[in-house]
Write an enzyme that holds these catalytic residues in place. Structure first.
Site, mmCIF file in Angstrom:
data_model
loop_
_atom_site.group_PDB
_atom_site.id
_atom_site.type_symbol
_atom_site.label_atom_id
_atom_site.label_comp_id
_atom_site.label_asym_id
_atom_site.label_seq_id
_atom_site.Cartn_x
_atom_site.Cartn_y
_atom_site.Cartn_z
ATOM 1 N N CYS A 150 0.740 -0.981 0.317
ATOM 2 C CA CYS A 150 -0.231 0.122 -0.002
ATOM 3 C C CYS A 150 0.986 1.224 -0.411
ATOM 4 C CB CYS A 150 -0.982 0.240 1.158
ATOM 5 S SG CYS A 150 -1.904 1.440 1.096
ATOM 6 N N CYS B 52 -4.800 5.677 -3.626
ATOM 7 C CA CYS B 52 -4.354 4.966 -3.737
ATOM 8 C C CYS B 52 -3.072 4.836 -4.423
ATOM 9 C CB CYS B 52 -5.052 3.970 -4.703
ATOM 10 S SG CYS B 52 -4.001 1.856 -5.199
#
Length: 265
Positions: free
Chosen positions: A74, A210
């Site tokens: 991530c 993201c």
């Protein structure tokens, strides 16, 4: 159990140190991630990140999506983890290494005194780039599939506001072509050094940002010959800057990291 809520560009995660949950196995942590991530009955987040010791790096990041599934990497989450460990003096240097399920990532911190204001992450190389096309409700969607820590499907669109993010994103997430599921980035070209993006993340749905998705969109634009060396990616929750390390053939991601609050659960 003590926890900290943090976010990068609005992509929010709950951070827990490994010793707080040492009695839980992987299934137990998965259930905990689902409960805590629930925005109605829990703390509310896009997922849970465990801060753990590492035998091969300075610290380890273990990530779970809000549906309890395990994530490999991530880009926003790792920046917040770096802020967490530095400001709590668990790592006392501004350049260090973080172990993830997608490999070890090198990070560099921007600080104002003892406060981290930004983090640059060496995301490594992209792999498995390919072109694919899908038809949904009679409309054709051309994607660039690329892996940057996570699997991504990048779709160029003329207008983000009119894009059917949930419908197309969920369709691709569970398509048989992607047995591990896939994130989908809907990208609008603004200029050579600027793009705008909305994202549907596997296991979390539409999120405000993201980091790996921003990198995937950058790769797709570079391969198409329409983006420059350094690109600002504007997302719903904020912006990151993606660039290229030509010397090592790696993608670099720079963005914010923010602590929201701490608590006990």
């Amino acid at each position: 159990m003590k926890f900290t809520k943090m976010h990068g560009c609005g992509n929010d995660y709950i951070y827990v140190e490994e010793h707080e949950i040492e009695e839980l196995d992987d299934d137990g942590i998965s259930r905990l991630a689902r409960r805590m991530s629930d925005r109605k009955h829990g703390v509310g987040s896009d997922g849970l990140i465990i801060i753990a010791d590492s035998d091969i790096a300075d610290v380890r990041m273990i990530m779970y999506n809000s549906d309890g599934s395990r994530g490999k990497m991530c880009g926003n989450g790792i920046r917040c983890l770096c802020k967490y460990v530095f400001e709590r003096k668990q790592v006392i240097k501004t350049k260090f290494r973080v172990e993830t399920d997608s490999g070890v990532k090198e990070v560099s911190l921007t600080c104002n005194g003892g406060t981290v204001t930004g983090v640059k992450v060496n995301m490594g190389k992209y792999v498995n780039e390919k072109k694919k096309s899908y038809t949904l409700d009679g409309k054709k969607y051309d994607i660039t599939y690329v892996e940057v820590g996570n699997p991504h499907a990048v779709i160029w669109v003329p207008d983000l506001e009119r894009t059917l993010v949930e419908k197309v994103g969920s369709y691709l997430e569970y398509h048989e072509d992607f047995p591990d599921r896939v994130n989908t980035e809907f990208v609008q070209y603004i200029g050579k050094n600027t793009i705008a993006l909305r994202v549907w993340e596997r296991g979390s749905g539409e999120t405000l940002a993201c980091g790996t998705g921003a990198c995937a969109a950058y790769v797709a634009g570079r391969l198409a010959g329409i983006l420059g060396d350094e690109v600002t990616v504007n997302m719903t929750g904020g912006s990151v800057v993606v660039s290229y390390d030509n010397a090592r053939d790696n993608i670099l991601l720079y963005g914010d990291a923010n602590e929201v609050f701490t608590g006990e659960y």
